[in-house]
Design a protein around this motif. Structure first.
Motif, short mmCIF file in Angstrom:
data_model
loop_
_atom_site.label_atom_id
_atom_site.label_comp_id
_atom_site.label_asym_id
_atom_site.label_seq_id
_atom_site.Cartn_x
_atom_site.Cartn_y
_atom_site.Cartn_z
N ALA A 30 51.33 30.92 28.26
CA ALA A 30 51.01 29.49 28.43
C ALA A 30 50.86 29.17 29.92
CB ALA A 30 52.11 28.63 27.82
N TYR A 31 51.67 29.80 30.73
CA TYR A 31 51.59 29.63 32.19
C TYR A 31 50.22 30.05 32.72
CZ TYR A 31 52.79 30.66 37.11
OH TYR A 31 52.82 30.73 38.47
N VAL A 32 49.74 31.21 32.28
CA VAL A 32 48.44 31.71 32.72
C VAL A 32 47.32 30.83 32.16
CG1 VAL A 32 46.82 33.66 32.60
CG2 VAL A 32 49.24 34.08 33.05
N ARG A 33 47.44 30.39 30.91
CA ARG A 33 46.43 29.50 30.32
C ARG A 33 46.30 28.22 31.14
NH1 ARG A 33 48.10 29.37 23.96
NH2 ARG A 33 47.16 31.34 23.32
N PHE A 34 47.44 27.60 31.43
CA PHE A 34 47.41 26.35 32.20
C PHE A 34 46.83 26.60 33.58
CE2 PHE A 34 49.04 23.07 34.97
CZ PHE A 34 48.77 21.92 34.25
N ALA A 35 47.26 27.68 34.22
CA ALA A 35 46.79 28.02 35.56
C ALA A 35 45.28 28.21 35.58
CB ALA A 35 47.48 29.28 36.08
N SER A 36 44.73 28.78 34.52
CA SER A 36 43.30 29.05 34.48
C SER A 36 42.48 27.76 34.54
CB SER A 36 42.91 29.86 33.25
OG SER A 36 43.01 29.09 32.07
N VAL A 37 43.01 26.69 33.96
CA VAL A 37 42.33 25.40 34.01
C VAL A 37 42.68 24.68 35.31
CG1 VAL A 37 42.12 23.14 32.88
CG2 VAL A 37 42.26 25.22 31.50
N ALA A 55 56.17 28.49 33.58
CA ALA A 55 56.58 29.83 34.03
C ALA A 55 57.95 30.17 33.46
CB ALA A 55 56.60 29.90 35.56
N ASN A 56 58.79 29.17 33.26
CA ASN A 56 60.13 29.39 32.72
C ASN A 56 60.16 29.44 31.20
OD1 ASN A 56 61.42 29.42 35.27
ND2 ASN A 56 61.36 27.19 35.32
N ILE A 57 59.09 28.99 30.56
CA ILE A 57 59.06 28.92 29.09
C ILE A 57 58.26 30.07 28.47
CG2 ILE A 57 58.24 27.58 27.12
CD1 ILE A 57 58.96 25.06 28.59
N GLU A 85 59.44 10.14 38.71
CA GLU A 85 59.95 8.79 38.86
C GLU A 85 61.05 8.70 39.92
OE1 GLU A 85 59.10 6.84 34.47
OE2 GLU A 85 61.06 7.75 34.84
N SER A 86 61.83 9.77 40.05
CA SER A 86 62.95 9.74 40.99
C SER A 86 62.52 9.98 42.44
CB SER A 86 64.02 10.75 40.59
OG SER A 86 63.53 12.07 40.73
N ARG A 87 61.27 10.31 42.66
CA ARG A 87 60.77 10.50 44.03
C ARG A 87 60.73 9.18 44.80
NH1 ARG A 87 56.91 15.05 45.05
NH2 ARG A 87 57.59 16.64 43.61
N GLY A 88 60.72 8.09 44.08
CA GLY A 88 60.72 6.79 44.73
C GLY A 88 59.35 6.32 45.20
N GLU A 89 58.32 7.08 44.92
CA GLU A 89 56.97 6.71 45.32
C GLU A 89 56.19 6.26 44.10
OE1 GLU A 89 55.33 10.12 47.29
OE2 GLU A 89 57.09 10.32 48.57
N GLN A 90 55.35 5.26 44.28
CA GLN A 90 54.56 4.77 43.16
C GLN A 90 53.36 5.67 42.89
OE1 GLN A 90 53.78 0.61 43.28
NE2 GLN A 90 52.47 0.65 41.48
N GLU A 91 52.84 6.31 43.93
CA GLU A 91 51.68 7.19 43.77
C GLU A 91 52.12 8.65 43.84
OE1 GLU A 91 47.98 4.50 45.29
OE2 GLU A 91 48.72 6.04 46.66
N VAL A 92 51.50 9.46 42.99
CA VAL A 92 51.80 10.89 42.96
C VAL A 92 50.48 11.66 42.88
CG1 VAL A 92 52.12 10.89 40.45
CG2 VAL A 92 53.16 12.68 41.82
N ASN A 93 50.36 12.72 43.65
CA ASN A 93 49.14 13.54 43.64
C ASN A 93 49.08 14.36 42.35
OD1 ASN A 93 48.09 12.80 46.14
ND2 ASN A 93 49.45 14.22 47.19
N SER A 94 47.88 14.52 41.83
CA SER A 94 47.70 15.32 40.62
C SER A 94 48.15 16.76 40.88
CB SER A 94 46.25 15.29 40.15
OG SER A 94 45.38 15.78 41.15
N ASP A 95 48.02 17.24 42.12
CA ASP A 95 48.48 18.60 42.46
C ASP A 95 49.98 18.73 42.26
OD1 ASP A 95 45.97 19.55 43.10
OD2 ASP A 95 46.17 19.17 45.25
N THR A 96 50.72 17.68 42.60
CA THR A 96 52.17 17.71 42.42
C THR A 96 52.52 17.86 40.95
OG1 THR A 96 52.47 16.30 44.37
CG2 THR A 96 54.31 16.41 42.82
N ILE A 97 51.83 17.11 40.11
CA ILE A 97 52.06 17.20 38.66
C ILE A 97 51.71 18.60 38.18
CG2 ILE A 97 51.40 16.31 36.39
CD1 ILE A 97 50.80 13.61 37.85
N GLY A 98 50.56 19.12 38.60
CA GLY A 98 50.13 20.46 38.20
C GLY A 98 51.14 21.52 38.58
N GLU A 99 51.69 21.43 39.78
CA GLU A 99 52.67 22.42 40.23
C GLU A 99 53.96 22.32 39.42
OE1 GLU A 99 52.14 25.01 42.20
OE2 GLU A 99 50.08 24.34 42.50
N LEU A 100 54.38 21.11 39.08
CA LEU A 100 55.58 20.94 38.26
C LEU A 100 55.37 21.52 36.86
CD1 LEU A 100 56.70 17.33 39.28
CD2 LEU A 100 57.86 19.48 39.83
#
Length: 158
Positions: free
Chosen positions: A123-130, A117-119, A96-111
């Motif tokens: 779970a990190y590897v599971r998510f990455a596999s999908v 990775a920090n938690i 939301e703070s990016r100021g853009e109304q559209e966001v790429n799904s890749d951006t969400i996936g990377e976040l």
């Protein structure tokens, strides 16, 4: 608020309090028609976000969808629900703070990858596999090798 059990619109708020991280209001509600009790959460939404998917299609951003995918990745892992909620709130705030109304799904996936990775590494590897669409076991091997900084030369010599 409509009752999720009988669809009656006659519901009453019995209790309201902020969530632990103060990012939402938790409301305990009761249905006057059927007597069922349920909980709702109210969150501030800075802007309507639209997700641009890999195929170019667009759909409204849904926090619940993000929550579902992270919950699947962390299932049966020693990850506290509060950690998940804080991570999701952080991701939503960043988007939301990016100021853009559209966001790429890749951006969400990377976040999400960064947060997981920090938690929890599993779970990190599971998510990455999908997210990265692993097709065979060697995809996992290569990804885990990258995690550990291993470099495979393919020469067969050690």
């Amino acid at each position: 608020m409509r009752c999720p059990f009988c669809n009656s619109e006659e519901t009453q708020v019995k209790d309201s309090r902020p969530t632990e991280e103060n990012t939402a209001i938790r409301r305990r509600r009761s249905c006057a028609a059927c007597g069922a009790r349920f909980t709702t959460f109210e969150r501030v939404q800075l802007r309507e976000l639209t997700v641009v998917k890999k195929d170019g299609s667009r759909s409204p951003f849904e926090r619940e969808k993000l929550e579902r995918s992270i919950t699947i990745a962390t299932r049966k892992r020693p990850v506290d629900l509060e950690q998940i909620n804080q991570m999701i709130s952080g991701i939503v705030r960043q988007l939301e703070s990016r100021g853009e109304q559209e966001v790429n799904s890749d951006t969400i996936g990377e976040l999400v990858m960064e947060g997981l990775a920090n938690i929890d590494s599993v779970a990190y590897v599971r998510f990455a596999s999908v997210y990265r669409e692993f097709r065979e076991a060697k995809d996992f091997e290569e990804f885990i090798g990258e995690l550990h900084g291993d470099v495979t030369s393919g020469s067969g010599s050690h």
